[in-house]
Design an enzyme around this catalytic site. Structure first.
Site, short mmCIF file in Angstrom:
data_model
loop_
_atom_site.label_atom_id
_atom_site.label_comp_id
_atom_site.label_asym_id
_atom_site.label_seq_id
_atom_site.Cartn_x
_atom_site.Cartn_y
_atom_site.Cartn_z
N HIS A 134 -45.12 -12.51 7.02
CA HIS A 134 -46.69 -12.88 6.28
C HIS A 134 -46.57 -14.55 5.78
CE1 HIS A 134 -45.45 -9.67 4.08
NE2 HIS A 134 -47.00 -8.98 4.52
N SER A 136 -48.96 -17.01 3.98
CA SER A 136 -49.35 -16.78 3.06
C SER A 136 -50.62 -17.73 3.07
CB SER A 136 -48.93 -17.24 1.91
OG SER A 136 -47.86 -16.41 1.27
N TYR A 217 -51.19 -26.21 -1.33
CA TYR A 217 -51.14 -27.06 -0.95
C TYR A 217 -52.26 -27.97 0.07
CZ TYR A 217 -46.30 -26.91 -3.54
OH TYR A 217 -45.42 -26.57 -4.61
N PRO A 220 -50.88 -27.93 3.88
CA PRO A 220 -50.41 -26.46 4.28
C PRO A 220 -49.38 -26.91 5.49
CG PRO A 220 -53.11 -26.04 4.62
CD PRO A 220 -52.23 -27.33 3.96
N HIS A 223 -46.31 -20.75 8.26
CA HIS A 223 -45.65 -20.70 8.90
C HIS A 223 -44.88 -18.84 8.52
CE1 HIS A 223 -44.29 -21.74 5.20
NE2 HIS A 223 -43.05 -20.69 5.24
N ILE A 224 -43.50 -18.44 9.34
CA ILE A 224 -43.47 -17.53 8.81
C ILE A 224 -41.78 -17.55 8.62
CG2 ILE A 224 -45.32 -15.25 9.49
CD1 ILE A 224 -42.98 -14.70 11.77
#
Length: 283
Positions: A134, A136, A217, A220, A223-224
């Site tokens: 995922h 996010s 944030y 950002p 990532h995974i």
């Protein structure tokens, strides 16, 4: 690098079977009129500040560390990602080398030693490389039952149609959560797809803001994460990764792309229920 705590708490208590108890019907039938929707201020969960969200440095996390409260549901908005078959072999090679040197690494979403799985290619494929990862798009936060419909509706309004694009996972990276209790081996998006993902994060932020939920944030780093270890071993883990990458690239200073995949949509998980958020427009 969807700032994650890999040993995810059990969400079974967030089952969609939790519903508010309805009062008994009145003995006297009265004529009722349709009421207007409640103001946004009433959508604020009564304990919206009563949790701690453990995150990777500078990153949002899908893992909640707030205690379960009756009537609360864990909200996570993300892009699902699968590692393409042709890239799994290369990813597996690095995982095997790193896990042989950093034996404390475990599989994300589980408390299984990565080194044990790396001894069996079939298990490594099934348990690690074949799973859904995922990216996010927002923090994992608790929401109340009366917020669910509003959150899903607004997310669909903001993100209803998204063009398909390529996501380049170009950089192996190591992240440590804010309280330095866990470190994560991840693959970061630094080029292709970054602008599109950041734009989607802004839309999710707008929905969170309207529901008085903590936003993502400011800078950002999508990532995974593939593996985790207890404590802050960020420096040593990163050193091992960089050394192994240098060996495999024969000293090349530029890290080549790990893999690429097509954007496949946005999902929102609330408790145990999954909501499809957007339609994909192919060009």
């Amino acid at each position: 690098m969807e700032a994650l705590i890999a040993s995810y708490p059990d969400d079974s208590s967030d089952s969609d079977s939790d519903t508010s108890q309805q009062p008994p019907p009145s003995a006297v039938e009265t004529k009722t009129l349709a009421l207007p929707p409640p103001p946004i201020s009433l959508l604020t969960p009564p304990n919206s500040t009563g949790f701690v969200d453990h995150l990777e440095t500078g990153q949002p996390g899908r893992v909640r560390s707030f205690p379960h409260v009756q009537g609360n549901y864990a909200l996570h908005v993300y892009i699902p990602v699968y590692i393409p078959p042709q890239a799994k072999k290369e990813v597996a090679i690095l995982l095997k080398k790193v896990s042989s040197l950093v034996t404390d690494l475990r599989v994300v979403d589980a408390d299984i030693p990565l080194n044990d799985l790396c001894r069996d290619d079939k298990k490594l494929e099934q348990v690690v490389l074949g799973k859904e990862f995922h990216i996010s798009l927002g923090r994992t936060v608790p929401i109340r039952v009366h917020q669910i419909d509003s959150v899903v509706t607004m997310l669909r309004q903001k993100l209803q149609s998204q063009k398909r694009y390529w996501i380049d996972f170009s950089k192996w990276e190591v992240f440590v959560n804010d309280d330095q209790t866990r470190s994560f081996l991840s693959i970061e998006v630094v080029n292709g797809g970054l602008d599109e993902i950041v734009k989607q994060i802004r839309y999710v932020n707008e929905v969170y803001r309207l529901h008085n939920l903590p936003e993502f944030y400011k800078d950002p780093r999508p990532h995974i994460s593939l593996a985790w270890a207890l404590g802050d071993i960020g420096d040593s883990l990163k050193r091992v990764v960089e050394e192994e990458l240098q060996k495999s690239s024969k000293g090349a200073s530029v890290q080549k792309r790990v893999f690429a995949c097509k954007f496949s949509g946005i999902e929102c998980k609330i408790g145990q229920k999954l909501h499809k958020i957007c339609k994909i427009i192919d060009e």
